[in-house]
Design a protein around this motif. Sequence first.
Motif, PDB file in Angstrom:
ATOM      1  N   ILE A   7     -39.388  38.305 -21.689  1.00  0.00           N
ATOM      2  CA  ILE A   7     -38.433  37.542 -22.499  1.00  0.00           C
ATOM      3  C   ILE A   7     -37.005  37.735 -21.974  1.00  0.00           C
ATOM      4  O   ILE A   7     -36.213  36.773 -21.865  1.00  0.00           O
ATOM      5  N   SER A   8     -36.654  38.987 -21.637  1.00  0.00           N
ATOM      6  CA  SER A   8     -35.298  39.264 -21.156  1.00  0.00           C
ATOM      7  C   SER A   8     -35.031  38.563 -19.832  1.00  0.00           C
ATOM      8  O   SER A   8     -33.949  37.959 -19.637  1.00  0.00           O
ATOM      9  N   ALA A   9     -35.985  38.589 -18.920  1.00  0.00           N
ATOM     10  CA  ALA A   9     -35.779  37.949 -17.620  1.00  0.00           C
ATOM     11  C   ALA A   9     -35.696  36.440 -17.752  1.00  0.00           C
ATOM     12  O   ALA A   9     -34.910  35.780 -17.055  1.00  0.00           O
ATOM     13  N   TYR A  10     -36.460  35.858 -18.647  1.00  0.00           N
ATOM     14  CA  TYR A  10     -36.432  34.402 -18.810  1.00  0.00           C
ATOM     15  C   TYR A  10     -35.089  33.923 -19.341  1.00  0.00           C
ATOM     16  O   TYR A  10     -34.464  33.010 -18.793  1.00  0.00           O
ATOM     17  N   PHE A  11     -34.624  34.531 -20.430  1.00  0.00           N
ATOM     18  CA  PHE A  11     -33.384  34.046 -21.037  1.00  0.00           C
ATOM     19  C   PHE A  11     -32.150  34.493 -20.247  1.00  0.00           C
ATOM     20  O   PHE A  11     -31.069  33.941 -20.444  1.00  0.00           O
ATOM     21  N   ALA A  12     -32.340  35.456 -19.363  1.00  0.00           N
ATOM     22  CA  ALA A  12     -31.241  35.815 -18.462  1.00  0.00           C
ATOM     23  C   ALA A  12     -31.211  34.916 -17.235  1.00  0.00           C
ATOM     24  O   ALA A  12     -30.270  34.975 -16.443  1.00  0.00           O
ATOM     25  N   GLY A  13     -32.205  34.120 -17.071  1.00  0.00           N
ATOM     26  CA  GLY A  13     -32.288  33.222 -15.932  1.00  0.00           C
ATOM     27  C   GLY A  13     -32.650  33.911 -14.634  1.00  0.00           C
ATOM     28  O   GLY A  13     -32.428  33.358 -13.551  1.00  0.00           O
ATOM     29  N   ASN A  14     -33.221  35.107 -14.746  1.00  0.00           N
ATOM     30  CA  ASN A  14     -33.598  35.874 -13.557  1.00  0.00           C
ATOM     31  C   ASN A  14     -35.055  35.555 -13.220  1.00  0.00           C
ATOM     32  O   ASN A  14     -35.992  36.164 -13.747  1.00  0.00           O
ATOM     33  N   GLN A  15     -35.218  34.595 -12.331  1.00  0.00           N
ATOM     34  CA  GLN A  15     -36.561  34.161 -11.986  1.00  0.00           C
ATOM     35  C   GLN A  15     -37.325  35.239 -11.222  1.00  0.00           C
ATOM     36  O   GLN A  15     -38.516  35.447 -11.446  1.00  0.00           O
ATOM     37  N   GLN A  16     -36.636  35.935 -10.331  1.00  0.00           N
ATOM     38  CA  GLN A  16     -37.289  36.976  -9.540  1.00  0.00           C
ATOM     39  C   GLN A  16     -37.762  38.124 -10.436  1.00  0.00           C
ATOM     40  O   GLN A  16     -38.872  38.640 -10.256  1.00  0.00           O
TER      41      GLN A  16
END
Length: 388
Positions: A352-361
Amino acid sequence: MTDSILSKAATMEIPINSNGDTRTAEDDSLEQGAQIGGSLDEIVGTLPVSMDLQQVMVSGPNLNETSIVSGGYGGAAEGIIPTSSIKDIRSKSRGITPSHSAASRIANQPGHYPAPSMHHSNSNPMMSEEATRGVAVEKFDSVKKWSINTYKCTKQMFSERFGRGTKTVDLELDAQIDVLKETKLKYERILRLARELTNHFYNMVQTQQALGDTFADLSQKSPELQDEFGYNAETQRLLCKNGETLLGAINFFVSSINTLVNKTMEDTLMTIKMYENARLEFDAYRADLEELSVGPRDAAAMVRIEMAQQQYQIHKDKYERLRSDVTIKIKFLEENKVKVMHKQLLLFHNAISAYFAGNQQQLEQTLRQFNVKLKPPGSDKPSWLEEQ
């Protein structure tokens, strides 16, 4: 002399069953049997020594062909046997079989009984009837035991609810069972909310994909806004791709929680239910034994007490075995729950954190870390040939 001849001739013309005698038909039949027996003794005496008595009885004189007369009331009875019956007997002794009519007449005699071999045809029905009866007895015994057990357990349950009966309580185990039931309810709520999140997020991803396709189409048809439509189309496509990756992580989370709640916890709760039923049966037979112990001690009562003691010991062993099983399963369930939830909560948070942070990697790395396999992008879409 003439009078005696006429008297004898008149006597020979009167059969024994119509001579006006006041005796009953049963007395007449007894007298005929006695006369036939005497005649058979005379016939056997005239046959060879090797003649079988059974053959003589089977092929002997026919009662319907035997003329028996009486010399009067109280007179000596005489038996007159026709020579045809004697010829049949002698033919039998020489190995000659009597005619079919003679055999049928013998079979129709009142005193004739069928051969023993004819009774073997009824052996199979008798055996099947005994087998059916045995099955019925077994079913009756099982229903009887079930009825007695149900009655005792129902009586014990009502006694406990109305405060008249005692209940076996394991405070530590009962507290663990209550915690497990409450935990299961909370985890079911988490599972329900996670499924709702999956459905909503799936609809959002589908909307983003449709919006991106619309922006791309307008970018080609609107030269004056080509760059603006192009930027938005690319952004929506990227969000759609990351959304599909996040959906894979959420689906893996939901699947693991579902296994924990509806399989692992449910299996433990089924064992707990069996334990509670065994506890009720144990208390029911314990109360029955206590009730019989305070009663009279005659011979019949001692037999009932001994049987109640045996049933009490059987249900006590069952209760203790299931209590041990429940204790072990609750311990293993707690360890498994901690291990599973530690992994799943970490996966859910990082994804969830990576998605909403826009961190695809970071999002893709999170899925690789927890061995979550995704379907290739566009695998659900039809191929170019299928679209044509």
